[in-house]
Design a protein around this motif. Structure first.
Motif, PDB file in Angstrom:
ATOM      1  N   ARG A  63       4.262 -42.581  -5.640  1.00 52.14           N
ATOM      2  CA  ARG A  63       3.796 -42.944  -6.984  1.00 52.14           C
ATOM      3  C   ARG A  63       4.723 -43.987  -7.611  1.00 52.14           C
ATOM      4  O   ARG A  63       4.298 -44.837  -8.380  1.00 52.14           O
ATOM      5  CB  ARG A  63       3.728 -41.701  -7.880  1.00 52.14           C
ATOM      6  N   LYS A  64       6.017 -43.861  -7.287  1.00 50.18           N
ATOM      7  CA  LYS A  64       7.019 -44.823  -7.739  1.00 50.18           C
ATOM      8  C   LYS A  64       7.761 -45.327  -6.508  1.00 50.18           C
ATOM      9  O   LYS A  64       8.076 -44.547  -5.614  1.00 50.18           O
ATOM     10  CB  LYS A  64       8.002 -44.179  -8.719  1.00 50.18           C
ATOM     11  N   MET A  65       8.040 -46.623  -6.487  1.00 45.22           N
ATOM     12  CA  MET A  65       8.616 -47.201  -5.279  1.00 45.22           C
ATOM     13  C   MET A  65       9.687 -48.235  -5.628  1.00 45.22           C
ATOM     14  O   MET A  65       9.479 -49.085  -6.493  1.00 45.22           O
ATOM     15  CB  MET A  65       7.501 -47.869  -4.464  1.00 45.22           C
ATOM     16  N   SER A  94       0.542 -44.658  -0.368  1.00 43.73           N
ATOM     17  CA  SER A  94       0.260 -44.246  -1.747  1.00 43.73           C
ATOM     18  C   SER A  94      -1.222 -43.971  -1.974  1.00 43.73           C
ATOM     19  O   SER A  94      -1.594 -43.312  -2.947  1.00 43.73           O
ATOM     20  CB  SER A  94       0.733 -45.321  -2.727  1.00 43.73           C
ATOM     21  N   GLN A  95      -2.068 -44.502  -1.102  1.00 40.32           N
ATOM     22  CA  GLN A  95      -3.523 -44.298  -1.181  1.00 40.32           C
ATOM     23  C   GLN A  95      -4.080 -44.650  -2.560  1.00 40.32           C
ATOM     24  O   GLN A  95      -4.917 -43.942  -3.116  1.00 40.32           O
ATOM     25  CB  GLN A  95      -3.874 -42.859  -0.809  1.00 40.32           C
ATOM     26  N   LEU A  99       2.059 -46.210  -9.124  1.00 40.98           N
ATOM     27  CA  LEU A  99       2.109 -46.461 -10.559  1.00 40.98           C
ATOM     28  C   LEU A  99       3.238 -47.405 -10.962  1.00 40.98           C
ATOM     29  O   LEU A  99       3.106 -48.152 -11.928  1.00 40.98           O
ATOM     30  CB  LEU A  99       2.268 -45.138 -11.322  1.00 40.98           C
ATOM     31  N   GLU A 100       4.352 -47.357 -10.231  1.00 35.98           N
ATOM     32  CA  GLU A 100       5.500 -48.192 -10.562  1.00 35.98           C
ATOM     33  C   GLU A 100       6.122 -48.733  -9.281  1.00 35.98           C
ATOM     34  O   GLU A 100       6.270 -47.996  -8.310  1.00 35.98           O
ATOM     35  CB  GLU A 100       6.569 -47.393 -11.326  1.00 35.98           C
ATOM     36  N   ASN A 121      -4.133 -49.103 -10.182  1.00 37.46           N
ATOM     37  CA  ASN A 121      -3.633 -48.255 -11.266  1.00 37.46           C
ATOM     38  C   ASN A 121      -2.181 -48.550 -11.630  1.00 37.46           C
ATOM     39  O   ASN A 121      -1.595 -47.831 -12.450  1.00 37.46           O
ATOM     40  CB  ASN A 121      -3.751 -46.775 -10.876  1.00 37.46           C
ATOM     41  N   LEU A 122      -1.603 -49.589 -11.044  1.00 36.68           N
ATOM     42  CA  LEU A 122      -0.190 -49.889 -11.273  1.00 36.68           C
ATOM     43  C   LEU A 122       0.086 -50.117 -12.756  1.00 36.68           C
ATOM     44  O   LEU A 122      -0.623 -50.859 -13.431  1.00 36.68           O
ATOM     45  CB  LEU A 122       0.211 -51.133 -10.484  1.00 36.68           C
TER      46      LEU A 122
END
Length: 246
Positions: A63-65, A94-95, A99-100, A121-122
């Protein structure tokens, strides 16, 4: 003599027993591994054991990378033939739930578009780019990231007002913009005017080594009525230094 219960060593260790890290609950393993960067997870951590690999393959891990590239690797063959494919794999894992993301030096049009095409959705994009002119990939990606709320860019020497206008027009939910210049300061209000014209919803704006004058500053204050915090650092053409907080 003190009793065994007062020993500073856990009972398991006294009996010669050690916790098997592979048997930790998945949520705890995930919490530990998330302290690593994406490259470390995919190149090393997921190879430790099957249970860690299962955790690393879970979309919730991505979700966050954070993709941190050492500056001395920027022009290396390894960056494009080894590191970038690994990072693309992380985006795939992440499929669509990413988000971040923060990216250091792997800022090319192809990779940024790869992210944007798979991460609608980022909410946050942070990039560090050492190119003389900001990669057009940032702008192309922003055009697809209509839900983007925060954009943090560190660039070397120049950023075009046309690029910022495209970002502002494409990302109506943008609330935080950080522009950090690491090169020479050029006296110009065009960037400030582009921000004022296309980003009325900003709450937080940070400018580092920007060449705006008081004309540009006034335009921002008028064009961004919801601004709560304005950070101006090493902006040498204006007298105000520091943060302006409403």
């Amino acid at each position: 003599m003190s009793s065994s219960s007062s020993s500073p060593f856990p009972q398991a260790m006294k009996n010669g027993e050690y916790r098997n890290w592979a048997e930790l609950p998945p949520e705890l393993t995930s919490s530990i591994l998330l302290r690593l960067g994406a490259i470390e997870i995919l190149q090393n951590a997921q190879r430790v054991c099957k249970s860690w690999r299962r955790v690393c393959q879970d979309p919730s891990m991505w979700r966050k990378m954070d993709i941190r590239i050492k500056e001395n690797m920027v022009n290396s063959v390894e960056l494009f033939y080894v590191i970038e494919p690994v990072c693309r794999r992380a985006v795939d894992l992440s499929q669509g739930g990413l988000l971040e993301i923060n990216i250091d030096y792997l800022v090319n049009t192809s990779f940024l578009n790869y992210i944007a095409d798979r991460s609608s959705n980022l909410r946050r994009l942070g990039v560090v780019d050492n190119a003389p002119v900001l990669s057009s990939g940032v702008v192309e990606a922003a055009m697809k990231l209509t839900l983007l709320e925060e954009l943090d860019i560190t660039y070397k020497s120049s950023i075009r007002e046309q690029e910022l206008k495209v970002v502002g027009q494409s990302c109506p939910n943008l609330r935080t913009l950080k522009l950090n210049c690491t090169g020479d300061i050029k006296c110009c209000d065009k960037v400030a005017l582009a921000i004022a014209e296309t980003m009325p919803g900003l709450r937080h704006l940070q400018l580092f080594r920007n060449g705006l004058s008081e004309t540009g500053l006034n335009a921002i204050l008028e064009g961004c009525p919801h601004l709560k915090k304005l950070g101006l650092h090493q902006c040498l053409n204006i007298n105000i230094v520091g943060d302006i907080v409403k």
